[in-house]
Write a protein that holds these residues in place. Structure first.
Motif, short mmCIF file in Angstrom:
data_model
loop_
_atom_site.label_atom_id
_atom_site.label_comp_id
_atom_site.label_asym_id
_atom_site.label_seq_id
_atom_site.Cartn_x
_atom_site.Cartn_y
_atom_site.Cartn_z
N LEU A 8 69.14 53.29 -2.56
CA LEU A 8 69.45 54.64 -3.05
C LEU A 8 70.65 54.64 -3.99
O LEU A 8 70.64 55.32 -5.02
CB LEU A 8 69.69 55.59 -1.88
CG LEU A 8 68.47 56.00 -1.08
CD1 LEU A 8 68.89 56.85 0.12
CD2 LEU A 8 67.49 56.75 -1.96
N ILE A 9 71.67 53.87 -3.65
CA ILE A 9 72.85 53.79 -4.52
C ILE A 9 72.49 53.15 -5.85
O ILE A 9 72.90 53.63 -6.92
CB ILE A 9 73.98 53.02 -3.81
CG1 ILE A 9 74.52 53.85 -2.65
CG2 ILE A 9 75.11 52.69 -4.78
CD1 ILE A 9 75.51 53.12 -1.78
N ALA A 10 71.69 52.09 -5.82
CA ALA A 10 71.27 51.43 -7.06
C ALA A 10 70.43 52.36 -7.93
O ALA A 10 70.62 52.42 -9.15
CB ALA A 10 70.49 50.16 -6.73
N LEU A 11 69.52 53.09 -7.32
CA LEU A 11 68.70 54.04 -8.07
C LEU A 11 69.56 55.15 -8.67
O LEU A 11 69.31 55.61 -9.79
CB LEU A 11 67.60 54.62 -7.19
CG LEU A 11 66.45 53.68 -6.85
CD1 LEU A 11 65.50 54.34 -5.86
CD2 LEU A 11 65.71 53.24 -8.10
N GLY A 12 70.56 55.60 -7.94
CA GLY A 12 71.47 56.62 -8.45
C GLY A 12 72.25 56.11 -9.66
O GLY A 12 72.41 56.83 -10.65
N LEU A 13 72.72 54.87 -9.60
CA LEU A 13 73.44 54.29 -10.73
C LEU A 13 72.54 54.12 -11.95
O LEU A 13 72.95 54.38 -13.08
CB LEU A 13 74.06 52.95 -10.33
CG LEU A 13 75.25 53.02 -9.38
CD1 LEU A 13 75.67 51.63 -8.96
CD2 LEU A 13 76.40 53.75 -10.03
N VAL A 14 71.31 53.71 -11.71
CA VAL A 14 70.36 53.56 -12.82
C VAL A 14 70.06 54.93 -13.44
O VAL A 14 70.02 55.07 -14.67
CB VAL A 14 69.07 52.86 -12.34
CG1 VAL A 14 67.97 52.96 -13.39
CG2 VAL A 14 69.36 51.42 -12.00
N ALA A 15 69.89 55.94 -12.62
CA ALA A 15 69.63 57.29 -13.13
C ALA A 15 70.83 57.81 -13.92
O ALA A 15 70.66 58.44 -14.97
CB ALA A 15 69.31 58.23 -11.98
N LEU A 16 72.02 57.53 -13.45
CA LEU A 16 73.23 57.95 -14.16
C LEU A 16 73.34 57.26 -15.51
O LEU A 16 73.63 57.90 -16.53
CB LEU A 16 74.46 57.64 -13.30
CG LEU A 16 75.80 58.11 -13.83
CD1 LEU A 16 75.86 59.63 -13.84
CD2 LEU A 16 76.91 57.54 -12.98
#
Length: 54
Positions: A8-16
């Protein structure tokens, strides 16, 4: 840290990062080139070019 939380953290960083890149791309698309604030061409050169075009 659990693997699902890391995902979830990795996906959030990619989305950002994707949001930042798309916003930058849209800004560049609206104002192509450097416009009036281009430091490569001075204001004197721009005035000379406009005189020569006439």
């Amino acid at each position: 840290m659990s693997s699902s939380l890391q995902t979830l953290i990795a996906l959030g960083l990619v989305a950002l990062a994707l949001t930042f890149l798309v916003r930058h791309w849209l800004k560049q698309r609206r104002n192509p080139g450097c416009g009036d604030s281009c430091s490569a061409v001075s204001s004197e050169v721009r005035r000379l070019r406009t005189r020569l075009k006439r």
